[in-house]
Design a protein around this motif. Sequence first.
Motif, PDB file in Angstrom:
ATOM      1  N   ASN A 243       0.825  -1.193   0.000  1.00  0.00           N
ATOM      2  CA  ASN A 243       0.000   0.000   0.000  1.00  0.00           C
ATOM      3  C   ASN A 243       0.863   1.247   0.000  1.00  0.00           C
ATOM      4  O   ASN A 243       0.685   2.150  -0.793  1.00  0.00           O
ATOM      5  N   CYS A 292      -6.840  -4.668   3.879  1.00  0.00           N
ATOM      6  CA  CYS A 292      -6.817  -3.212   3.844  1.00  0.00           C
ATOM      7  C   CYS A 292      -8.224  -2.635   4.014  1.00  0.00           C
ATOM      8  O   CYS A 292      -9.191  -3.209   3.524  1.00  0.00           O
ATOM      9  N   VAL A 293      -8.321  -1.494   4.658  1.00  0.00           N
ATOM     10  CA  VAL A 293      -9.630  -0.832   4.781  1.00  0.00           C
ATOM     11  C   VAL A 293     -10.192  -0.467   3.408  1.00  0.00           C
ATOM     12  O   VAL A 293     -11.397  -0.284   3.261  1.00  0.00           O
ATOM     13  N   GLY A 376      -5.744  -3.624   7.912  1.00  0.00           N
ATOM     14  CA  GLY A 376      -4.382  -3.445   7.408  1.00  0.00           C
ATOM     15  C   GLY A 376      -3.684  -2.221   7.978  1.00  0.00           C
ATOM     16  O   GLY A 376      -2.482  -2.260   8.263  1.00  0.00           O
ATOM     17  N   VAL A 377      -4.427  -1.155   8.185  1.00  0.00           N
ATOM     18  CA  VAL A 377      -3.814   0.088   8.685  1.00  0.00           C
ATOM     19  C   VAL A 377      -3.123  -0.101  10.032  1.00  0.00           C
ATOM     20  O   VAL A 377      -2.272   0.703  10.404  1.00  0.00           O
TER      21      VAL A 377
HETATM   22 MO   LIG Z   1      -4.585  -0.279   4.136  1.00  0.00          MO
END
Ligand SMILES: [Mo]
Length: 390
Positions: A243, A292-293, A376-377
Amino acid sequence: MARGFPRRPKEGDFSSPLRSAAVAARVGLWLGVCFGIAFLTGLYSHFSQDTPPWLTLPTRPVNLYRWTQGLHVLAGTAAVPLLIVKLWTVYPRLFARFPAGRRDLVLTGLERGSIAILGGGSIFQLMTGLQNTAQWYPWRFNFRGTHYAVAWITIGALLVHIAVKLPVIRAAFGSDVEARQPSDRAVTAERSAGLSRRGLLRATWLASGVAVLTTAGIAVPALRRVSVFGVRSGSGPQDLPVNKSARAAHVTARALDPSYRLELRNGNTVRRLRRDELLALPQAARTLPIACVEGWSASARWSGVQLRDLLAIVGSSADVDLVVRSLQVGGAYSVMDLPANFVRDDDTLLALGLNGEDLSIDHGFPCRIIAPARPGVLQTKWVASIEVAR
Ligand SMILES: [Mo]
Ligand SMILES: Nc1nc2c(c(=O)[nH]1)N[C@H]1C(S)=C(S)[C@@H](COP(=O)(O)O)O[C@H]1N2
């Protein structure tokens, strides 16, 4: 005086019999389902990233966030064609005359006010959500906070709208789609020449289905090839997408610096470990996803040190909340809170290896956090320090 200007349209000018309560209610039902799914999965995502102290989120199944966030993005994607058809179906109502009596005027005003909020909120949520999946942030406000606040407003307006329209909705579902309803005021033609209402509905479901299939590859690897709108291709070093690269995060020099040490801190007890010292500790291997968001997700094989072994070095149990800091300076992801139930979990690792190789710099070298069922963040890369929260 007004000659030369087109006259303001009247509701009756829109005469397509496709615009009917029958179509609006059926499309509205599925739109409501999509919004409900997006709202609930959205709440879960929001609280995963900002967990209040009274809330303990589950660490199992390990793919939980992967599925809820995939659903969130797909529900929003499916809603786009539905919303377009729904707005097309009802927009002539904008030109309906306001009633004369004061009571009716107030009620109509309230009804149209709630629809204005619902329409505006829906368009805003779908637009910002889609732009987020494409990592395109053409705005200055905070995405998550705003998307969350507008979600409550939109769901509130949706509930008001359903309550107000319940009699019309009931009547619409109680009879055949093609039948004319008393509420179909504007309809002048008995049947439209071309498309039937059934045909319009079929085309709508098809558009919605195609939107989902062409996006679902972000979460469902089997659909990756048809996923022309899926922003993440699934490529990246070590078979895992990236990302934010080390270069984009401005951490390359610090991450590759031979004097790098991981700092472990428990109150006044501090230890600093080189990467080879971390590799000399007991190693565990786990298969866990990055979810991931933005919706994409991918599973990978991680190896590294369990947090309890790290905490023992500074004399702490694993029953503590942690604060994890990245070598990255600034930015929303440079500091992360890890609640005790994730710290204790056997699957939560300070990862040093990925898919059988050393962690690559874009995946977080010298070491990164990987925990089950988390967005994921929060899988912090380029870890600088791990500290017991006070
Ligand atoms: Mo992400
Ligand atoms: N320090 C730091 N860690 C980070 C990020 C970041 O920007 N900075 N991005 C996060 C996001 S949004 C995701 S989805 C994952 C992606 O991990 P990957 O690049 O190894 O696939 O890392 C997370 N960890």
